[in-house]
Write a protein that holds these residues in place. Structure first.
Motif, PDB file in Angstrom:
ATOM      1  N   GLU A   1     -18.702 -11.761  19.545  1.00 45.12           N
ATOM      2  CA  GLU A   1     -19.781 -10.199  18.886  1.00 45.12           C
ATOM      3  C   GLU A   1     -18.942  -9.389  19.073  1.00 45.12           C
ATOM      4  O   GLU A   1     -18.125  -8.230  17.915  1.00 45.12           O
ATOM      5  N   PHE A   2     -18.010  -8.792  19.595  1.00 48.93           N
ATOM      6  CA  PHE A   2     -17.102  -7.733  20.444  1.00 48.93           C
ATOM      7  C   PHE A   2     -15.981  -7.837  19.931  1.00 48.93           C
ATOM      8  O   PHE A   2     -15.860  -7.079  18.819  1.00 48.93           O
ATOM      9  N   ALA A   3     -15.528  -9.391  19.230  1.00 47.98           N
ATOM     10  CA  ALA A   3     -14.507  -9.418  18.610  1.00 47.98           C
ATOM     11  C   ALA A   3     -14.311  -9.206  17.253  1.00 47.98           C
ATOM     12  O   ALA A   3     -13.086  -8.709  16.936  1.00 47.98           O
ATOM     13  N   ASN A   4     -15.222  -9.717  16.692  1.00 50.75           N
ATOM     14  CA  ASN A   4     -15.554  -9.489  14.918  1.00 50.75           C
ATOM     15  C   ASN A   4     -15.819  -7.907  14.777  1.00 50.75           C
ATOM     16  O   ASN A   4     -15.049  -7.531  14.097  1.00 50.75           O
ATOM     17  N   THR A   5     -16.627  -7.036  16.119  1.00 48.71           N
ATOM     18  CA  THR A   5     -16.224  -5.439  16.226  1.00 48.71           C
ATOM     19  C   THR A   5     -14.564  -4.924  16.009  1.00 48.71           C
ATOM     20  O   THR A   5     -14.881  -3.580  15.056  1.00 48.71           O
ATOM     21  N   LEU A   6     -14.377  -5.307  16.976  1.00 52.68           N
ATOM     22  CA  LEU A   6     -12.817  -4.997  17.471  1.00 52.68           C
ATOM     23  C   LEU A   6     -12.321  -5.431  15.707  1.00 52.68           C
ATOM     24  O   LEU A   6     -10.970  -4.388  15.450  1.00 52.68           O
ATOM     25  N   LYS A   7     -12.519  -6.838  15.299  1.00 50.63           N
ATOM     26  CA  LYS A   7     -11.531  -7.281  13.731  1.00 50.63           C
ATOM     27  C   LYS A   7     -12.040  -6.397  13.075  1.00 50.63           C
ATOM     28  O   LYS A   7     -10.812  -5.713  12.292  1.00 50.63           O
ATOM     29  N   GLN A   8     -13.039  -5.828  12.934  1.00 48.20           N
ATOM     30  CA  GLN A   8     -13.514  -4.656  11.249  1.00 48.20           C
ATOM     31  C   GLN A   8     -12.924  -3.596  11.924  1.00 48.20           C
ATOM     32  O   GLN A   8     -12.675  -2.797  10.786  1.00 48.20           O
ATOM     33  N   THR A   9     -12.749  -2.826  13.194  1.00 49.50           N
ATOM     34  CA  THR A   9     -12.048  -1.699  13.456  1.00 49.50           C
ATOM     35  C   THR A   9     -10.822  -2.198  12.809  1.00 49.50           C
ATOM     36  O   THR A   9     -10.290  -1.048  12.498  1.00 49.50           O
ATOM     37  N   MET A  10     -10.076  -2.620  13.298  1.00 48.70           N
ATOM     38  CA  MET A  10      -8.662  -3.048  13.133  1.00 48.70           C
ATOM     39  C   MET A  10      -8.905  -3.374  11.442  1.00 48.70           C
ATOM     40  O   MET A  10      -7.715  -2.247  10.811  1.00 48.70           O
ATOM     41  N   GLN A  11      -9.647  -3.401  10.589  1.00 46.99           N
ATOM     42  CA  GLN A  11      -9.085  -3.927   9.066  1.00 46.99           C
ATOM     43  C   GLN A  11      -9.978  -1.907   8.932  1.00 46.99           C
ATOM     44  O   GLN A  11      -8.904  -1.330   7.590  1.00 46.99           O
ATOM     45  N   ASN A  12     -10.471  -1.826   9.686  1.00 45.16           N
ATOM     46  CA  ASN A  12     -10.447  -0.158   9.112  1.00 45.16           C
ATOM     47  C   ASN A  12      -9.393   0.798   8.952  1.00 45.16           C
ATOM     48  O   ASN A  12      -9.318   1.570   8.160  1.00 45.16           O
ATOM     49  N   LEU A  13      -8.843   0.584  10.049  1.00 45.71           N
ATOM     50  CA  LEU A  13      -7.424   1.799  10.079  1.00 45.71           C
ATOM     51  C   LEU A  13      -6.446   0.341   9.125  1.00 45.71           C
ATOM     52  O   LEU A  13      -6.404   1.513   8.641  1.00 45.71           O
ATOM     53  N   GLU A  14      -6.135  -0.528   9.094  1.00 47.61           N
ATOM     54  CA  GLU A  14      -4.846  -0.273   8.362  1.00 47.61           C
ATOM     55  C   GLU A  14      -5.565   0.288   6.686  1.00 47.61           C
ATOM     56  O   GLU A  14      -4.576   0.358   6.155  1.00 47.61           O
ATOM     57  N   THR A  15      -6.716  -0.153   6.469  1.00 44.21           N
ATOM     58  CA  THR A  15      -7.463   0.533   5.273  1.00 44.21           C
ATOM     59  C   THR A  15      -7.287   2.112   5.393  1.00 44.21           C
ATOM     60  O   THR A  15      -6.664   2.898   4.018  1.00 44.21           O
ATOM     61  N   SER A  16      -7.293   2.858   6.258  1.00 40.69           N
ATOM     62  CA  SER A  16      -7.503   4.609   6.801  1.00 40.69           C
ATOM     63  C   SER A  16      -5.924   4.530   6.206  1.00 40.69           C
ATOM     64  O   SER A  16      -5.203   6.003   5.733  1.00 40.69           O
ATOM     65  N   THR A  17      -4.790   3.519   6.578  1.00 45.14           N
ATOM     66  CA  THR A  17      -3.561   3.664   6.844  1.00 45.14           C
ATOM     67  C   THR A  17      -3.055   4.058   5.268  1.00 45.14           C
ATOM     68  O   THR A  17      -2.603   4.575   5.454  1.00 45.14           O
ATOM     69  N   GLN A  18      -3.183   2.974   4.718  1.00 47.63           N
ATOM     70  CA  GLN A  18      -2.597   2.359   3.587  1.00 47.63           C
ATOM     71  C   GLN A  18      -3.460   3.858   2.429  1.00 47.63           C
ATOM     72  O   GLN A  18      -2.876   4.448   1.908  1.00 47.63           O
ATOM     73  N   LYS A  19      -4.185   4.755   2.338  1.00 48.95           N
ATOM     74  CA  LYS A  19      -5.359   5.381   1.899  1.00 48.95           C
ATOM     75  C   LYS A  19      -4.077   6.329   2.035  1.00 48.95           C
ATOM     76  O   LYS A  19      -4.305   7.687   1.468  1.00 48.95           O
ATOM     77  N   PHE A  20      -3.936   6.823   3.647  1.00 51.38           N
ATOM     78  CA  PHE A  20      -3.385   7.881   4.204  1.00 51.38           C
ATOM     79  C   PHE A  20      -2.345   7.997   3.365  1.00 51.38           C
ATOM     80  O   PHE A  20      -1.275   8.835   2.907  1.00 51.38           O
ATOM     81  N   ASP A  21      -1.501   6.904   3.494  1.00 54.41           N
ATOM     82  CA  ASP A  21      -0.322   7.183   2.633  1.00 54.41           C
ATOM     83  C   ASP A  21      -0.024   7.035   1.067  1.00 54.41           C
ATOM     84  O   ASP A  21       1.027   8.035   0.228  1.00 54.41           O
ATOM     85  N   GLU A  22      -1.099   6.687   0.373  1.00 56.12           N
ATOM     86  CA  GLU A  22      -1.137   7.384  -0.404  1.00 56.12           C
ATOM     87  C   GLU A  22      -2.143   8.775  -0.757  1.00 56.12           C
ATOM     88  O   GLU A  22      -0.850   8.868  -2.147  1.00 56.12           O
ATOM     89  N   ASN A  23      -2.997   9.453   0.015  1.00 52.05           N
ATOM     90  CA  ASN A  23      -2.710  10.730  -0.190  1.00 52.05           C
ATOM     91  C   ASN A  23      -0.956  11.263  -0.315  1.00 52.05           C
ATOM     92  O   ASN A  23      -1.413  12.169  -1.285  1.00 52.05           O
ATOM     93  N   MET A  24      -0.238  10.866   0.874  1.00 55.73           N
ATOM     94  CA  MET A  24       0.629  11.726   0.746  1.00 55.73           C
ATOM     95  C   MET A  24       1.660  11.646  -0.136  1.00 55.73           C
ATOM     96  O   MET A  24       2.688  12.455  -0.947  1.00 55.73           O
ATOM     97  N   GLU A  25       1.703  10.356  -0.722  1.00 51.48           N
ATOM     98  CA  GLU A  25       2.485   9.969  -2.089  1.00 51.48           C
ATOM     99  C   GLU A  25       1.837  11.647  -2.955  1.00 51.48           C
ATOM    100  O   GLU A  25       2.068  11.893  -3.852  1.00 51.48           O
ATOM    101  N   ALA A  26       0.694  11.169  -3.292  1.00 53.57           N
ATOM    102  CA  ALA A  26      -0.217  12.544  -4.151  1.00 53.57           C
ATOM    103  C   ALA A  26       0.234  13.873  -3.366  1.00 53.57           C
ATOM    104  O   ALA A  26       0.331  15.345  -4.722  1.00 53.57           O
ATOM    105  N   LEU A  27       0.193  13.749  -2.035  1.00 51.84           N
ATOM    106  CA  LEU A  27       0.905  15.625  -2.137  1.00 51.84           C
ATOM    107  C   LEU A  27       2.116  16.304  -2.472  1.00 51.84           C
ATOM    108  O   LEU A  27       2.604  17.384  -2.843  1.00 51.84           O
ATOM    109  N   GLN A  28       2.781  14.817  -2.458  1.00 49.25           N
ATOM    110  CA  GLN A  28       4.666  15.169  -2.623  1.00 49.25           C
ATOM    111  C   GLN A  28       4.026  15.464  -4.449  1.00 49.25           C
ATOM    112  O   GLN A  28       5.313  16.249  -4.627  1.00 49.25           O
ATOM    113  N   SER A  29       3.839  15.125  -4.760  1.00 52.02           N
ATOM    114  CA  SER A  29       3.114  15.354  -6.964  1.00 52.02           C
ATOM    115  C   SER A  29       3.037  15.979  -6.511  1.00 52.02           C
ATOM    116  O   SER A  29       2.883  16.510  -8.204  1.00 52.02           O
TER     117      SER A  29
END
Length: 340
Positions: free
Chosen positions: A278-306
């Motif tokens: 169960e902990f392993a699944n939670t940790l896996k979901q957390t990692m996926q959320n971090l990856e999604t957040s990082t991707q959104k952060f990059d998109e926001n930075m590109e938007a800021l540059q524009s």
């Protein structure tokens, strides 16, 4: 008549003269045998029993007649003193520690006195010396011993007759061996087995001898181990290192065992990662959320540059970065790129 008387007187005179000559010769002969006319000394000895010794009997030393018995008298309560005439020519050969004993010229011959022994370190005998005596084995004692031996021989003969009769009848172990063919065959087989055992023993002895010779062969490993201290010390050091490596391996195995026990323990983080699904699944979901957040952060930075408000800031930063790289190329240095 006168002529006949004269002849008779001459014949008588001749016979008397011959008789005198024979007497003188006899006296000289007997005196020579008894050594009456030879210079001598007197030596004494004491015996408990003279065994029929008489005056005039001979005295011998090393098989040579050296004197005669001069007198035999009682001495003390039970001893007998024997006085001997010893030739002066034999005096220097007889020592004061010599001994005297009564013997016989032959089995049934006259008794004699035999002088024997003595050491060169002792002084020669002198006139009047007393020699020690040694008791001789009595003839009666010899006969008693012979009679006892005859009785023993008769007993042995009787016993042997009984034993041989029992052997012939097949009685006893030996009788059975002589009469029982089966037992005799078994005995032969036993002897054959003993012979084979003896052959094997000899072979084993040869093999052992060959092995020992190989051990003594110069240059062999066994010889080096037995004789070369350097090889022995190296082998001893190698064994010590091997023992140390064995101890280290045992310690490593123990550490791995303890680590595996910790990994299997659910009370630590690694144990939870390995065992808690169960902990392993939670940790896996957390990692996926971090990856999604990082991707959104990059998109926001590109938007800021524009964005119009921040566009000037990013241009200034790119211009400064370009100038720095050009200065570095002019200085002959590789430009450093910084990831921001």
């Amino acid at each position: 008549m006168k002529t006949e008387e004269s002849k008779r007187a001459v014949m008588v005179g001749i016979f008397v003269l011959i008789a005198i000559i024979i007497f003188v010769v006899g006296v000289l002969t007997l005196g020579g045998q008894q050594k009456r006319f030879i210079s001598s000394i007197t030596v004494k000895t004491l015996f408990d029993d003279v065994e029929g010794l008489k005056v005039g009997n001979n005295v011998w030393y090393s098989g040579v007649k050296i004197g005669t018995v001069k007198a035999i008298d009682f001495y003390g309560d039970s001893q007998v003193e024997v006085v001997m005439n010893i030739e002066e020519s034999a005096q220097r050969f007889i020592r004061q520690n010599a001994k005297a004993r009564i013997s016989s010229e032959s089995l049934i011959g006259n008794k004699i006195i035999e002088i024997f022994g003595g050491t060169p370190a002792a002084e020669p005998i002198e006139d009047g010396d007393v020699l020690a005596s040694e008791a001789n084995l009595n003839t009666d004692d010899i006969m008693k011993t012979l009679q006892e031996n005859n009785k023993n021989l008769a007993t042995i003969t009787s016993n042997f007759s009984v034993i041989s009769d029992r052997l012939v009848k097949g009685e006893g172990t030996l009788g059975t061996l002589l009469t029982d063919s089966t037992l005799a065959l078994n005995f032969q087989n036993l002897v054959a087995s003993l012979e084979q055992t003896s052959v094997n023993t000899v072979k084993a002895s040869r093999d052992l001898s060959r092995f020992t010779n190989q051990l003594n062969t110069e240059g062999s490993l066994a010889s080096e181990l037995l004789t070369d201290t350097t090889v022995f010390n190296r082998l001893q050091a190698s064994m010590a290192q091997l023992q140390q490596a064995t101890e280290s391996a045992a310690q490593m195995t123990q550490n791995l065992q303890q680590t595996s026990q910790k990994l299997n323990n659910e009370n630590n983080a690694v144990g939870v990662l390995l065992s808690d699904e169960e902990f392993a699944n939670t940790l896996k979901q957390t990692m996926q959320n971090l990856e999604t957040s990082t991707q959104k952060f990059d998109e926001n930075m590109e938007a800021l540059q524009s964005n119009i408000l921040l566009r000037g800031f990013f241009k200034k930063r790119d211009k400064a970065e370009k100038e720095r790289m050009e200065e570095a190329e002019e200085a002959g240095q590789e430009p450093e790129q910084q990831n921001q």
